[in-house]
Motif scaffolding. Structure first.
Motif, mmCIF file in Angstrom:
data_model
loop_
_atom_site.group_PDB
_atom_site.id
_atom_site.type_symbol
_atom_site.label_atom_id
_atom_site.label_comp_id
_atom_site.label_asym_id
_atom_site.label_seq_id
_atom_site.Cartn_x
_atom_site.Cartn_y
_atom_site.Cartn_z
ATOM 1 N N ALA A 71 0.826 -1.204 0.000
ATOM 2 C CA ALA A 71 0.000 0.000 0.000
ATOM 3 C C ALA A 71 0.862 1.257 0.000
ATOM 4 C CB ALA A 71 -0.930 -0.001 1.211
ATOM 5 N N ALA A 72 1.974 1.224 0.730
ATOM 6 C CA ALA A 72 2.867 2.381 0.768
ATOM 7 C C ALA A 72 3.522 2.607 -0.584
ATOM 8 C CB ALA A 72 3.933 2.185 1.840
ATOM 9 N N ALA A 73 3.999 1.538 -1.208
ATOM 10 C CA ALA A 73 4.700 1.663 -2.484
ATOM 11 C C ALA A 73 3.756 2.017 -3.631
ATOM 12 C CB ALA A 73 5.437 0.357 -2.798
ATOM 13 N N PHE A 74 2.513 1.539 -3.565
ATOM 14 C CA PHE A 74 1.542 1.810 -4.627
ATOM 15 C C PHE A 74 0.865 3.167 -4.448
ATOM 16 C CE2 PHE A 74 0.406 -2.587 -6.546
ATOM 17 C CZ PHE A 74 1.742 -2.906 -6.625
ATOM 18 N N TYR A 75 0.660 3.586 -3.204
ATOM 19 C CA TYR A 75 0.147 4.902 -2.818
ATOM 20 C C TYR A 75 -1.350 5.087 -3.061
ATOM 21 C CZ TYR A 75 0.164 9.968 -1.990
ATOM 22 O OH TYR A 75 -0.080 11.225 -1.497
ATOM 23 N N ASN A 76 -1.827 4.775 -4.268
ATOM 24 C CA ASN A 76 -3.215 5.102 -4.584
ATOM 25 C C ASN A 76 -4.141 3.891 -4.672
ATOM 26 O OD1 ASN A 76 -2.427 4.067 -7.074
ATOM 27 N ND2 ASN A 76 -2.179 6.085 -8.013
ATOM 28 N N TYR A 77 -3.743 2.790 -4.024
ATOM 29 C CA TYR A 77 -4.624 1.635 -3.868
ATOM 30 C C TYR A 77 -5.160 1.625 -2.444
ATOM 31 C CZ TYR A 77 -3.195 -0.676 -8.227
ATOM 32 O OH TYR A 77 -2.980 -0.994 -9.542
ATOM 33 N N LYS A 78 -6.418 1.274 -2.292
ATOM 34 C CA LYS A 78 -7.008 1.225 -0.957
ATOM 35 C C LYS A 78 -6.393 0.057 -0.178
ATOM 36 C CE LYS A 78 -11.433 1.735 1.379
ATOM 37 N NZ LYS A 78 -12.895 1.925 1.177
ATOM 38 N N TYR A 79 -5.991 0.336 1.049
ATOM 39 C CA TYR A 79 -5.315 -0.678 1.860
ATOM 40 C C TYR A 79 -6.188 -1.920 2.024
ATOM 41 C CZ TYR A 79 -3.270 -3.064 5.842
ATOM 42 O OH TYR A 79 -2.739 -4.030 6.668
ATOM 43 N N ASP A 80 -7.486 -1.744 2.219
ATOM 44 C CA ASP A 80 -8.376 -2.895 2.428
ATOM 45 C C ASP A 80 -8.310 -3.870 1.261
ATOM 46 O OD1 ASP A 80 -9.053 -1.536 4.690
ATOM 47 O OD2 ASP A 80 -11.096 -1.039 4.080
ATOM 48 N N LEU A 81 -8.217 -3.342 0.046
ATOM 49 C CA LEU A 81 -8.109 -4.216 -1.122
ATOM 50 C C LEU A 81 -6.778 -4.954 -1.117
ATOM 51 C CD1 LEU A 81 -9.068 -5.231 -3.911
ATOM 52 C CD2 LEU A 81 -7.949 -3.215 -4.908
ATOM 53 N N VAL A 82 -5.711 -4.232 -0.833
ATOM 54 C CA VAL A 82 -4.388 -4.863 -0.794
ATOM 55 C C VAL A 82 -4.375 -6.000 0.223
ATOM 56 C CG1 VAL A 82 -1.934 -4.514 -0.372
ATOM 57 C CG2 VAL A 82 -3.274 -2.709 -1.489
ATOM 58 N N ALA A 83 -4.900 -5.719 1.426
ATOM 59 C CA ALA A 83 -4.855 -6.697 2.515
ATOM 60 C C ALA A 83 -5.687 -7.943 2.223
ATOM 61 C CB ALA A 83 -5.335 -6.045 3.812
ATOM 62 N N ARG A 84 -6.637 -7.858 1.282
ATOM 63 C CA ARG A 84 -7.411 -9.035 0.926
ATOM 64 C C ARG A 84 -6.574 -10.067 0.174
ATOM 65 N NH1 ARG A 84 -11.169 -5.779 -1.412
ATOM 66 N NH2 ARG A 84 -12.641 -5.125 -0.487
ATOM 67 N N HIS A 85 -5.520 -9.610 -0.440
ATOM 68 C CA HIS A 85 -4.731 -10.500 -1.309
ATOM 69 C C HIS A 85 -3.276 -10.659 -0.878
ATOM 70 C CE1 HIS A 85 -8.086 -10.577 -4.111
ATOM 71 N NE2 HIS A 85 -8.145 -9.258 -4.043
ATOM 72 N N VAL A 86 -2.784 -9.737 -0.098
ATOM 73 C CA VAL A 86 -1.388 -9.764 0.355
ATOM 74 C C VAL A 86 -1.377 -9.875 1.875
ATOM 75 C CG1 VAL A 86 0.783 -8.468 0.397
ATOM 76 C CG2 VAL A 86 -0.733 -8.287 -1.596
ATOM 77 N N PRO A 87 -0.630 -10.818 2.454
ATOM 78 C CA PRO A 87 0.411 -11.647 1.843
ATOM 79 C C PRO A 87 -0.046 -13.017 1.357
ATOM 80 C CG PRO A 87 0.527 -11.880 4.201
ATOM 81 C CD PRO A 87 -0.612 -10.926 3.928
ATOM 82 N N GLY A 88 -1.363 -13.213 1.232
ATOM 83 C CA GLY A 88 -1.863 -14.521 0.816
ATOM 84 C C GLY A 88 -1.272 -15.027 -0.478
ATOM 85 N N ILE A 89 -0.991 -14.111 -1.403
ATOM 86 C CA ILE A 89 -0.421 -14.541 -2.679
ATOM 87 C C ILE A 89 0.904 -15.256 -2.499
ATOM 88 C CG2 ILE A 89 -1.580 -12.878 -4.198
ATOM 89 C CD1 ILE A 89 0.804 -11.021 -3.886
#
Length: 296
Positions: A71-89
């Motif tokens: 989320a920090a590196a991407f900046y403009n993605y919502k954290y909730d979306l990121v957390a749904r998939h990372v670190p699960g991938i």
């Protein structure tokens, strides 16, 4: 007899030449984000959700990082979306396997979009050489996505080497751009809203679908920008908003000038020319959705 006439100065680099070159190369880099080849390769590793695929291929160079880092590196993605998939991938596939799959997908994508003749042409090899030379002046400091990709080996085939160099130049500019956005006090969704209002960013439909923001998030960001006098509350920037976005891009140009100054005006012009041919061919071959860019 030795001439006393000084040598002619090198042609000065136009202030926006680097930005124009980046725009062309970024188009070539970005073809794989919308390619079915990426989805197919990642599905073979067990990663099938489109957002999970996106996070995997773009962050794999950083290793098995968590959602906060992404989320920090991407900046403009919502954290909730990121957390749904990372670190699960990373419990499904290793970053090393994802990187290998991504390169296979890029190879297949460029072969399909550009054709074998273009991939094996002298112009492709020339473009790769110029782009790699530009990357010699990139800096790792405070640029996490660039620095991670800079540690990856350069592919041998010219079309993949060009794509790799385009990736480095994209992430180098992008990391600097985020610093400018923060200094301009534009948060992630405000940055998207203001960029879309210029007509050069992704439409609200695609931003909501890809970045994870809801319509309510988008509307709230519009209201915050309107309260600052930057947005008309509908789809347009005010005069102050236009000036802010211009300042953002010019400040980003300054932070990103080193690679293009290193390549030189003639090299930048030639790389832009060659890149435009390849990116244009990819666009004509349907590399991107027709409704990707614009205000609606």
């Amino acid at each position: 007899m030795t001439s006393l006439t000084p040598p002619a100065p090198a042609t000065a680099l136009h202030p926006r030449a680097g930005r124009r070159c980046h725009t062309v190369l970024n188009s070539l880099h970005s073809t794989h984000y919308f390619s079915p080849d990426v989805g197919s390769e990642l599905a073979g590793l067990g990663i099938s959700h489109p957002r999970a695929v996106n996070f995997a291929v773009r962050t794999a160079a950083m290793g098995p990082v968590g959602p906060g880092v992404v989320a920090a590196a991407f900046y403009n993605y919502k954290y909730d979306l990121v957390a749904r998939h990372v670190p699960g991938i990373w419990r499904t596939a290793s970053p090393e396997d994802v990187l290998a799959a991504r390169l296979r997908a890029v190879d297949a994508t460029l072969r399909r979009l550009l054709g074998e003749e273009a991939l094996t042409s002298p112009e492709m090899a020339e473009a790769a050489g110029l782009a790699l030379r530009a990357t010699e002046a990139c800096s790792r400091a405070a640029r996490p996505l660039y620095a991670a990709h800079a540690d990856l080996p350069v592919p041998e085939e010219p079309h993949l080497a060009l794509w790799h160099a385009a990736t480095l130049l994209r992430e180098h500019r992008g990391d600097g751009h985020l610093a400018v956005l923060m200094d301009s006090e534009l948060d992630g969704v405000e940055a998207l809203v203001s960029h879309t209002a210029t007509g050069k960013g992704m439409t609200p439909k695609w931003n909501v679908a890809i970045r994870g923001w809801s319509q309510e998030d988008w509307d709230a960001a519009v209201e915050r920008l309107r309260a600052r006098g930057l947005h008309d509350g509908k789809a347009e920037l005010t005069e102050a908003g236009v000036a802010l976005r211009r300042d953002v891009e010019e400040a980003t140009d300054r932070l990103d000038r080193a690679p293009y100054e290193h390549l030189g005006a003639a090299g930048v012009e030639r790389l832009t020319e060659l890149g435009s041919v390849f990116a244009g061919a990819a666009l004509k071959s349907g590399a991107f959705p027709a409704d990707l860019l614009g205000k609606e």
